[in-house]
Design an enzyme around this catalytic site. Sequence first.
Site, mmCIF file in Angstrom:
data_model
loop_
_atom_site.group_PDB
_atom_site.id
_atom_site.type_symbol
_atom_site.label_atom_id
_atom_site.label_comp_id
_atom_site.label_asym_id
_atom_site.label_seq_id
_atom_site.Cartn_x
_atom_site.Cartn_y
_atom_site.Cartn_z
ATOM 1 N N HIS A 22 -7.926 17.000 11.728
ATOM 2 C CA HIS A 22 -8.711 18.124 12.254
ATOM 3 C C HIS A 22 -9.216 18.983 11.113
ATOM 4 O O HIS A 22 -8.461 19.342 10.195
ATOM 5 C CB HIS A 22 -7.857 18.971 13.198
ATOM 6 C CG HIS A 22 -8.596 20.150 13.774
ATOM 7 N ND1 HIS A 22 -9.544 20.001 14.768
ATOM 8 C CD2 HIS A 22 -8.547 21.469 13.476
ATOM 9 C CE1 HIS A 22 -10.029 21.188 15.075
ATOM 10 N NE2 HIS A 22 -9.448 22.103 14.305
ATOM 11 N N SER A 23 -10.511 19.328 11.141
ATOM 12 C CA SER A 23 -11.157 20.178 10.152
ATOM 13 C C SER A 23 -10.957 19.572 8.756
ATOM 14 O O SER A 23 -11.320 18.416 8.550
ATOM 15 C CB SER A 23 -10.606 21.604 10.264
ATOM 16 O OG SER A 23 -11.449 22.524 9.614
ATOM 17 N N MET A 24 -10.390 20.283 7.795
ATOM 18 C CA MET A 24 -10.164 19.679 6.482
ATOM 19 C C MET A 24 -9.376 18.382 6.600
ATOM 20 O O MET A 24 -9.594 17.422 5.843
ATOM 21 C CB MET A 24 -9.416 20.655 5.567
ATOM 22 C CG MET A 24 -9.160 20.133 4.156
ATOM 23 S SD MET A 24 -8.040 21.156 3.161
ATOM 24 C CE MET A 24 -6.441 20.561 3.758
#
Length: 259
Positions: A89-91
Amino acid sequence: MTRGNWLRSFREPMDASVRLVCFPHAGGAASAYFKLAQQLPPQIHVLSVQYPGREDRWAEPRAARLSSLAEAVAEELDRHPGPYALFGHSMGAVVAYETARRIEAGGGGARLGELFVSAHLPPSDLHGARTAVRLGEPELRRRLSLLGGTGHAVLSDPDLAELYLPILKADYAALNAYTWVPGDRLRTPLTVLAGAADPLVRPAQTYGWRDLTDGPFDQHVFPGGHFYLHEALPAVARLLSTRLTALSSGTGRQTGAPS
């Protein structure tokens, strides 16, 4: 339960036939996936990556390069044959993708069945589409306020904020330093997840992930913002459960199949 120094588990597996390895967002830690682990059936063993410099790895230096995280996790997974799926998720989506590249290139013991990437632009688009995050405390606070999630809530407690902001700053520095290196497309099936109201990454911007794999590709959009995982957790868990149950039974989407 700890696997090596990198993987954490929140419950003992009961005849688990497939493993889901989860990569946290910037500023996040392995515990970010505790609730997801509880939502999935026991035949899916959730392993959450613990980046150095937080929780039980607090005393260790934080990573300066996302590639070093990917290399370490890929090496760890090669010692524990799959099938595996990766979720970032995300980074964490970038770290999961780079881990998948290393697993495929290495030809070791890990058998990768699917890659799930969430709330992030395709790494190949970052150079032209992303402005580097400023690392001063006011800018980080404004960004957390925009994105919401647990990081924003932590800022209301000065003592927690003092601990959290250096972690976030280090993660964003590593993300800012990341440069996508062109190479072979993945053979692994790839699924993109996105929040419909994400102020940072619009769902339409995530469709370019399809160009990074020769395997099957699809996209799922859920209600919510950048941290839609909190409010849409049951729906996300249903999607993962369906895909991973099929993977464990050998009826999952075929690696290298046309998208």
